[in-house]
Design an enzyme around this catalytic site. Structure first.
Site, PDB file in Angstrom:
ATOM      1  N   HIS A   1       7.791  33.944  67.560  1.00  0.00           N
ATOM      2  CA  HIS A   1       6.968  32.739  67.622  1.00  0.00           C
ATOM      3  C   HIS A   1       7.046  31.946  66.311  1.00  0.00           C
ATOM      4  CE1 HIS A   1       3.162  30.551  68.846  1.00  0.00           C
ATOM      5  NE2 HIS A   1       3.193  30.325  67.546  1.00  0.00           N
ATOM      6  N   GLU A   2       6.746  32.612  65.206  1.00  0.00           N
ATOM      7  CA  GLU A   2       6.763  31.910  63.919  1.00  0.00           C
ATOM      8  C   GLU A   2       8.185  31.488  63.557  1.00  0.00           C
ATOM      9  OE1 GLU A   2       4.046  30.906  62.870  1.00  0.00           O
ATOM     10  OE2 GLU A   2       2.775  32.238  64.046  1.00  0.00           O
TER      11      GLU A   2
HETATM   12 ZN    ZN Z   1       2.274  28.703  66.447  1.00  0.00          ZN
END
Ligand code: ZN
Length: 707
Positions: A496-497
């Site tokens: 995600h990051e």
């Molecule tokens: Zn995010």
């Protein structure tokens, strides 16, 4: 939605101050902010930057920024895009540099000195911003360019910036008279102090609670959780014991496995009451005041509510549009959560207990339900998710999609000794940018995971400035002889990051100002989560940490099967927090509330079942104090789009080069420089469908996979 990150936004432009004294002290020649960084890739020289350097740099940055603005305002020539909008974009470079470093460090590597500076500088910066956004002469110039834009033959990205800048002025009170502007400034100053205090209180509450355990309390805990608990006790000066804190990586494994029900309840209640203990760190009154001032401010600006202001520049546009989507999903998710609850209650009965499931029981029985239905447990999976393998897997995915490579930079200055640094390069070796990754929790770091930039992409005098990006996590640490073994959820968080990081690294903006719609900002991050758990990708990176063997096909199948698991709960706890956020911020002035009863009555009123608490309760809901106010819904809004965008890859192939190139060109390179809906249409060729999201979460009527 499993992975909610606090996306750290470092403002593009902060400029201008209240009083400038005529006598300025000579600049400290040893202050790194006043010197050329003189580092590889011009990253900040972190080890040379001391707490004492920040305030002088902030002050000088504001002085310089003020001069830059003064130059625009006093220019005699007719306002043009170049002499006004582009000049404004360049203004306050020093302040931009020091702000980028300071706010990243105060989030990931704070200490008492930095906390003091944060309290001191926040209202000053807020006043400084207000002074620019409320500068009538500057507004006149911007308005002139806006009104005469046909004359300047602007490119699409220039038009987009101009429009957003102009409307931003208007939302910030540029059209108010002097008295009202003074009131507005007072509101903004109060809010800046209150929101910082709110967040510091949460950090203090997190650090103040420790539950020490005896040996018999460890029953049910896997070895890795026991080891982590021993480490926590050791750090708290009680070597030989075990301890649990309200930090997420500590509490959640504990309440998932610990057999001692009353201890689970005790630690969960401590978690759920952070900021609600009637002590010096209590956030109830602070939040009530924040909500009240925001409603008053909206009224002053001529808007119905705070949400109306916030949503105007977003894809959603209005609170009604947000509520429509949330209500639709709520109706689908509540029955699924009730169904999950019934399944867990059955297990409790089978065990011969008469207990009625409470919020603190959910994780424990959910884990049992998962074992029963999917024969899949977290500790069976973790050995295949060694942190370095997961990280390299994400790099590999990016390489297969976009051709980019990641080279470790061991000698590069880093924001914290624990952080890793990588040079990102195109397939042909061209430099793209620098990526930092900082994986483990520590007391100086906020909880959660986020991505921020020390420097964004821009053009200065025709020369390309490349980005410096950082990603921060709070992953399970290595303990004893075990390396860091992640849960599947943590692995998804890494992806995600990493998705946010790719968005920042690929950005091709020519200007410092970018206007990313906040309900679109999670698309590039959430879409990467899909790759994390695709069988084809798991085979590439999920290798046993001891044997190096690929994850067995049956485990991959089980992960796939269990992807619907607990989705009713997760969607409900998330939506409850999102709805609460919108509820607080659609109050009309005078908004006087008592936070605890307000939260309770509202959630009961919309039909939240008592066995589930919102993902964040009001007094530790950092998002709504810290910049995601009226914006927590945006994760799921973006999820509609990321699920549909990922379908494009599913249709053509996970690593299809044409789709990947189009995704990079139409979305990642453009984000913040053109309308988000237009970007999506250019990529997908049509509007997003809500069905892929419902299908992927098991929330379709004919797809109730929790059974
Ligand atoms: Zn995010």
């Amino acid at each position: 939605m499993k992975n909610i990150c606090i996306h750290l936004l470092i403002c593009g432009l902060v400029c201008l101050p209240l009083v400038s004294c005529n006598k300025q002290p000579a600049l400290d020649k040893n202050n790194p902010f006043f010197l050329t960084y003189n580092t590889n890739f011009n990253v900040p020289p972190f080890e040379k930057i001391m707490a004492v350097h920040y305030m002088p740099a902030f002050n000088e940055g504001m002085i310089q920024g003020r001069k830059d603005i003064e130059k625009i305002v006093t220019a005699k020539k007719e306002p043009t895009f170049e002499n006004t909008i582009a000049a404004y974009d360049k203004a306050g470079e020093l302040l931009r540099n020091v702000s980028a470093v300071f706010f990243s460090q105060s989030t990931a590597n704070t200490n008492d000195s930095l906390q003091k500076i944060e309290i001191e500088i926040s209202p000053v910066l807020s006043a400084y911003n207000d002074e620019i956004l409320l500068n009538p002469e500057l507004f006149k110039k911007v308005k002139s360019v806006y009104d005469n834009q046909e004359k300047f033959n602007l490119k699409p990205d220039q038009k987009f910036i101009l429009e957003n800048l102009y409307k931003g002025f208007v939302r910030n009170g540029a059209n108010l008279d002097q008295t009202d502007q003074d009131t507005l400034k007072a509101y903004n100053q109060k809010l800046s102090v209150l929101t910082v205090k709110f967040s510091q209180n949460v950090l203090a509450e997190n650090n103040s609670y420790t539950l020490f355990l005896n040996k018999e309390d460890l029953k049910g805990l896997p070895e890795s959780v026991v080891n982590a608990a021993a480490e926590t006790a050791k750090n708290a000066g009680q070597d030989g014991k075990w301890a649990i804190t309200t930090q997420r990586p500590s509490i959640f494994p504990f309440i998932t496995y610990a057999e001692n029900r009353s201890l689970r309840k005790q630690v969960y209640e401590a978690y759920a009451n952070r900021g609600n203990n009637g002590n010096e760190f209590d956030n109830n009154k602070i939040l009530a005041e924040i909500v009240k001032i925001r409603a008053d401010r909206a009224k002053l600006l001529g808007y119905k509510t705070h949400s109306d202001i916030i949503l105007e520049p977003r894809m959603a546009k209005t609170p009604e549009n947000v509520l429509n989507l949330l209500d639709n999903l709520w109706k689908k998710a509540i029955p699924v959560a009730k169904n999950e609850l019934a399944g867990m209650q059955k297990i409790a009965q089978k065990e011969g207990t008469r207990l009625k499931i409470e919020p603190s029981d959910w994780w424990y029985y959910a884990e049992k339900l998962r074992k029963e239905k999917y024969d899949l447990n977290d500790s069976e999976l973790r050995p295949y998710f060694k942190l370095n393998n997961v990280r390299d897997g994400a790099f590999n995915v990016a390489n297969k999609l976009f051709g980019i490579t990641f080279t470790p930079l061991t000698a590069l200055p880093r924001p914290h000794p624990e952080a890793e640094a990588f040079e990102v390069k195109e397939a042909d070796g061209t430099h793209v940018g620098v990526l930092y990754m900082d994986f483990f929790p520590r007391e100086s770091k906020q909880q959660g995971a986020w991505c921020g930039t020390y420097r964004s992409h821009s053009l200065v005098d025709g020369k390309e400035i490349t980005p410096v990006v950082t990603t921060c996590f709070n992953f399970t640490k290595p303990s004893g002889s075990l390396p860091a073994l992640l849960s599947v959820e943590e692995a998804s968080t890494l992806y995600h990051e990493f998705g946010h990081a790719l968005d920042a690294l690929f950005n091709k903006s020519n200007y410092n100002q970018t206007y990313i719609a906040w309900d679109f900002v999670e698309l590039p991050s959430q879409i990467m989560e899909h790759w994390a758990t695709e069988p084809e990708v798991l085979n590439l990176y999920a290798k046993h940490y001891e044997t190096g063997e690929s994850i067995p096909a049956e485990l991959v199948q089980k992960i796939k099967n269990s992807s619907y698991f607990n989705q009713g709960f997760e969607t409900v706890e998330y939506l409850a927090a999102s709805l609460l956020d919108i509820k607080f911020h659609t109050l009309t002035a005078p908004a006087v509330i008592n936070v605890q009863p307000f939260e309770k009555e509202y959630l009961a009123g919309i039909g939240l079942i008592p066995e589930i608490l919102p993902r964040y309760r009001s007094t530790y809901f950092l998002h709504i104090a810290g910049g995601y106010d009226s914006g927590y819904y945006s994760y799921i809004w973006a999820a509609v789009y990321d699920n549909d965008a990922f379908e494009a890859f599913k249709e053509k192939g996970l690593f299809d080069q044409t789709v990947a190139a189009s995704f990079r060109k139409n979305i990642l390179e453009r984000n913040g420089t053109m309308d988000a809906m237009q970007m999506f249409l250019n990529f997908r060729g049509r509007e997003a469908s809500i069905d892929p999201l419902l299908k992927n979460r098991g929330l379709m009527q004919n797809n109730n996979s929790t059974n």
